[in-house]
Design an enzyme around this catalytic site. Structure first.
Site, mmCIF file in Angstrom:
data_model
loop_
_atom_site.group_PDB
_atom_site.id
_atom_site.type_symbol
_atom_site.label_atom_id
_atom_site.label_comp_id
_atom_site.label_asym_id
_atom_site.label_seq_id
_atom_site.Cartn_x
_atom_site.Cartn_y
_atom_site.Cartn_z
ATOM 1 N N HIS A 191 -2.091 -13.745 -13.340
ATOM 2 C CA HIS A 191 -1.785 -14.144 -11.961
ATOM 3 C C HIS A 191 -0.303 -14.315 -11.679
ATOM 4 C CE1 HIS A 191 -5.945 -15.287 -10.356
ATOM 5 N NE2 HIS A 191 -5.507 -14.178 -9.845
ATOM 6 N N ARG A 298 -5.857 -15.319 -1.587
ATOM 7 C CA ARG A 298 -6.314 -16.140 -2.718
ATOM 8 C C ARG A 298 -6.109 -17.607 -2.331
ATOM 9 N NH1 ARG A 298 -3.908 -11.534 -5.697
ATOM 10 N NH2 ARG A 298 -5.427 -10.799 -7.219
ATOM 11 N N ARG A 335 -10.734 -15.586 0.583
ATOM 12 C CA ARG A 335 -11.626 -15.858 -0.537
ATOM 13 C C ARG A 335 -11.654 -17.364 -0.773
ATOM 14 N NH1 ARG A 335 -9.907 -13.524 -6.273
ATOM 15 N NH2 ARG A 335 -8.500 -15.297 -6.344
ATOM 16 N N GLU A 431 -17.006 -8.621 -9.150
ATOM 17 C CA GLU A 431 -16.059 -8.712 -10.268
ATOM 18 C C GLU A 431 -16.726 -9.173 -11.555
ATOM 19 O OE1 GLU A 431 -12.981 -11.565 -9.374
ATOM 20 O OE2 GLU A 431 -14.365 -12.956 -8.427
ATOM 21 N N ASN A 454 -9.715 -6.512 -11.345
ATOM 22 C CA ASN A 454 -8.986 -7.244 -12.388
ATOM 23 C C ASN A 454 -9.963 -7.952 -13.323
ATOM 24 O OD1 ASN A 454 -6.853 -6.497 -10.850
ATOM 25 N ND2 ASN A 454 -6.487 -8.505 -9.962
ATOM 26 N N ASP A 455 -10.920 -8.655 -12.702
ATOM 27 C CA ASP A 455 -11.915 -9.341 -13.523
ATOM 28 C C ASP A 455 -13.014 -8.395 -13.986
ATOM 29 O OD1 ASP A 455 -11.055 -11.998 -13.898
ATOM 30 O OD2 ASP A 455 -11.488 -12.439 -11.802
ATOM 31 N N ARG A 465 -7.761 -10.461 -19.718
ATOM 32 C CA ARG A 465 -6.709 -9.839 -18.900
ATOM 33 C C ARG A 465 -5.357 -10.500 -19.043
ATOM 34 N NH1 ARG A 465 -8.551 -11.641 -12.763
ATOM 35 N NH2 ARG A 465 -6.374 -11.578 -12.168
ATOM 36 N N CYS A 502 -9.978 -4.607 -4.125
ATOM 37 C CA CYS A 502 -8.819 -5.487 -3.980
ATOM 38 C C CYS A 502 -8.160 -5.793 -5.317
ATOM 39 C CB CYS A 502 -9.197 -6.780 -3.268
ATOM 40 S SG CYS A 502 -10.338 -7.795 -4.194
HETATM 41 C C1 PEP Z 1 -9.857 -9.423 -9.161
HETATM 42 O O1 PEP Z 1 -10.458 -10.084 -10.007
HETATM 43 O O2 PEP Z 1 -9.773 -8.177 -9.191
HETATM 44 C C2 PEP Z 1 -9.185 -10.072 -8.028
HETATM 45 C C3 PEP Z 1 -8.704 -9.377 -7.036
HETATM 46 O O3 PEP Z 1 -9.042 -11.411 -8.037
HETATM 47 P P1 PEP Z 1 -8.089 -12.229 -9.036
HETATM 48 O O4 PEP Z 1 -7.029 -11.291 -9.528
HETATM 49 O O5 PEP Z 1 -7.538 -13.337 -8.237
HETATM 50 O O6 PEP Z 1 -9.017 -12.670 -10.106
HETATM 51 MG MG MG Z 2 -11.008 -12.121 -9.845
#
Ligand code: PEP
Ligand code: MG
Length: 579
Positions: A191, A298, A335, A431, A454-455, A465, A502
């Protein structure tokens, strides 16, 4: 010295090192000469506070366990006057112009080296006591004032070098003063890296020991694209770096014209490009970048910026309204909090949100008070512009149904207060692998999907990650991911609900080709990535992308997919490096 890590936020930055260790509890920096006496005073004040605390502890122990057990603290009290520790620290402050905390740590490491040479077991044990005293002194140096105040008067641009750096620490910084962030751990979808890209500060992660080997005050030149870090570079290297910086600025300027152009493919497929933002004040940057809306806000960053106060309905209502109003008529997708329980109290807790525990919508469902306040704030803000609510970390239809029921309850509470509630689309982040696999079922209860790659990648491939040591296994183009994306895109299409991506994957123009080929037409990314995405899309034939995606779906490895895409790109476009 040259270090190499993972370039996670492109751009060039040069500045003096400010070293931050142990989750911002320990700052190391060089002080200007005029500040030397003040720093010595701060050390004296910290000694005084430490002395009082140790005396109190000593009395308590003597009273409860007997005087013979209090001797340990007598020794610690003596250490507060020890010349090898205190006089030496003062000398280091004067001669090397280091802040008091760094000077103490340095004096301690010299003492430790002496202890290590000796054979005496008793003395070795005393080393732990000295460490304890140094820890107490450092703690008292911090409680002497806001730690981030400490370097307010340092001059010149700074490069922040940290063992770990949480978004909430960044949130407290005046980041205009920082020309780059360096971290020992972390990777592309960490993050802090996402935030660095978002606020346009070059960053390199996964440097392993940068916070130990880079001396406070050293000149550091950073290339956030290549991941190179030059410490005390010679003039030729510095010149070379500056030339890179100029090339990069030129490249960014060359993308300016795309900000105002619509993201439509060469063969006329309309794409929707939105921005991921972390602050309600970022709408302007999203607009300037040419984003049509906010695809992901976020909301948990409100906690990083504002602490506990951000949990109240009124504070959130004000923040969401500001965001919605400044983006209108563009739509805003907010979110709900994606944090773990500890982070609700302290945004810094555990460094990361519990990866498999009580977080996201699970926590919201468990903490009805927090959830209801957030939902009421969101529903009220929806009166000021197009707003959508999205739930993170949903693992199946049951959770989504419960979360929807919570929205209905929040709306009823507001109506009972006489506040009207407009219809608000409710969506879900895809996710968690179970959500992806059951996306056909989730589609019955969702007004839209947003794929959080991402998740999704982290959990599908079982690769943390945030861990740079396994970042080579974090493969967005793994066949499992390509297939999963197709599965979710199809489930949404069959049900006729919009689906966007996203996750950070969408910000890579090469990968964007694949996503378009899989039939995805909505994307949300960091504002800085939007112009490059537009350039890539406008030079792309969706029909050809579909053919490439069909081949990618038959590929056996991530490397095969990558090669297919690379061949396709070189045969067609002039897309530059990723922003
Ligand atoms: C994701 O998980 O892809 C996402 C967009 O949210 P974050 O990166 O905040 O987990
Ligand atoms: Mg996420």
């Amino acid at each position: 010295m040259r270090l190499t890590g993972l370039g996670v936020s492109p751009g060039i930055g040069v500045g003096k090192a400010l070293v931050l260790r142990r989750g911002a509890r320990d700052f190391r920096f060089r002080i200007p000469p005029a500040r030397v006496e003040r720093e010595i005073e701060l050390l004296a004040e910290a000694r005084q506070r430490s002395r009082e605390q140790l005396q109190q502890i000593r009395q308590r122990i003597a009273a409860s366990a007997g005087a013979e057990h209090a001797y340990l603290f007598d020794a610690q009290l003596l250490m507060l006057d020890d010349a090898m520790l205190i006089d030496r620290a003062v000398e280091i402050i004067r001669t090397e112009q280091l802040n008091a905390g760094s000077a103490l740590e340095r004096a301690f490491s010299e003492i430790s080296a002496l202890f290590d040479q000796g054979e005496d077991a008793y003395l070795k044990e005393r080393q732990g006591d000295v460490g304890d005293v140094v820890g107490r002194l450092c703690m008292n140096l911090r409680t002497g004032g806001d730690p981030l105040e400490q370097f307010k008067d340092l001059d010149g641009p700074l490069v922040l070098v940290a063992d770990e750096l949480t978004p909430s620490v960044i949130a407290q910084l005046d980041w205009q003063r920082f020309s780059a962030f360096l971290t020992d751990g972390g990777s592309w979808t960490y993050h802090t890296a996402i935030l660095a890209r978002s606020i346009h500060v070059p960053a390199v992660a996964g440097l392993r020991n940068a916070s130990t080997v880079i001396a406070p005050g050293a000149v550091v030149a950073v290339d956030g694209a290549s991941g190179e870090v030059f410490v005390d570079p010679d003039p030729a290297t510095l010149e070379h770096i500056r030339a890179r910086q100029q090339r990069r600025e030129k490249f960014e300027q060359s993308l300016d014209e795309y900000r105002r152009l619509p993201p439509v493919t060469e063969d006329g497929i309309q794409i929707r490009l939105e921005a991921n933002v972390e602050s309600p004040d970022d709408a302007m940057r999203a607009r300037e970048a040419g984003a049509e809306g906010i695809g992901l806000f976020r909301s948990e960053f409100l906690l990083a910026w504002g602490g506990q106060d951000a949990l109240t309905e009124e504070t959130q209502f004000a923040a969401y309204t500001r965001l919605v109003e400044s983006m209108a008529p563009g739509r805003v997708t907010i979110r709900t909090f994606d944090v773990s329980e500890g982070q609700l109290q302290h945004p810094d807790a555990d460094g990361a949100r519990a990866p498999l525990g009580l977080r996201g919508v699970r926590l919201s469902l468990a903490r009805d008070d927090v959830f209801q306040a957030q939902l009421r704030a969101l529903l009220r803000a929806a009166a000021f512009g197009p707003l959508r609510i999205m739930f993170p970390f949903v693992s199946g239809a049951e959770e989504l149904k419960d979360a929807r029921a919570a929205v209905i309850r929040a709306a009823e509470t507001l109506r009972a207060r006489g506040i009207g509630v407009p219809p608000v689309p409710i969506g879900v982040m895809i996710e968690v692998p179970s959500a992806a696999v059951t996306s056909d079922l989730l589609a019955e209860y969702a007004d839209f999907f947003s794929i959080g790659t991402n998740d999704l990648i982290q959990y599908c491939l079982a690769v943390d990650r945030t861990d740079d040591r396994v970042s080579n296994l974090y493969e967005p183009l793994h066949p499992a991911i390509v297939r999963t994306l197709r599965l979710v895109a199809r489930a949404a299409r069959r049900r006729g609900i919009p689906v966007s991506v996203c996750g950070e994957m969408a910000a890579d123009p090469i990968i964007l080709t694949l996503l378009v080929g899989l039939g995805l037409t909505e994307f949300s990314m960091a504002p800085t990535a939007v112009p490059l995405a537009k350039q890539a899309l406008r030079g792309l034939s969706a029909a050809e992308a579909t053919r490439v995606a069909a081949r990618a779906l038959r590929a056996r490895t991530a490397t095969e997919v990558e090669t297919l895409l690379a061949e396709f790109m070189t045969s067609r476009t002039k897309v530059g490096p990723r922003l």
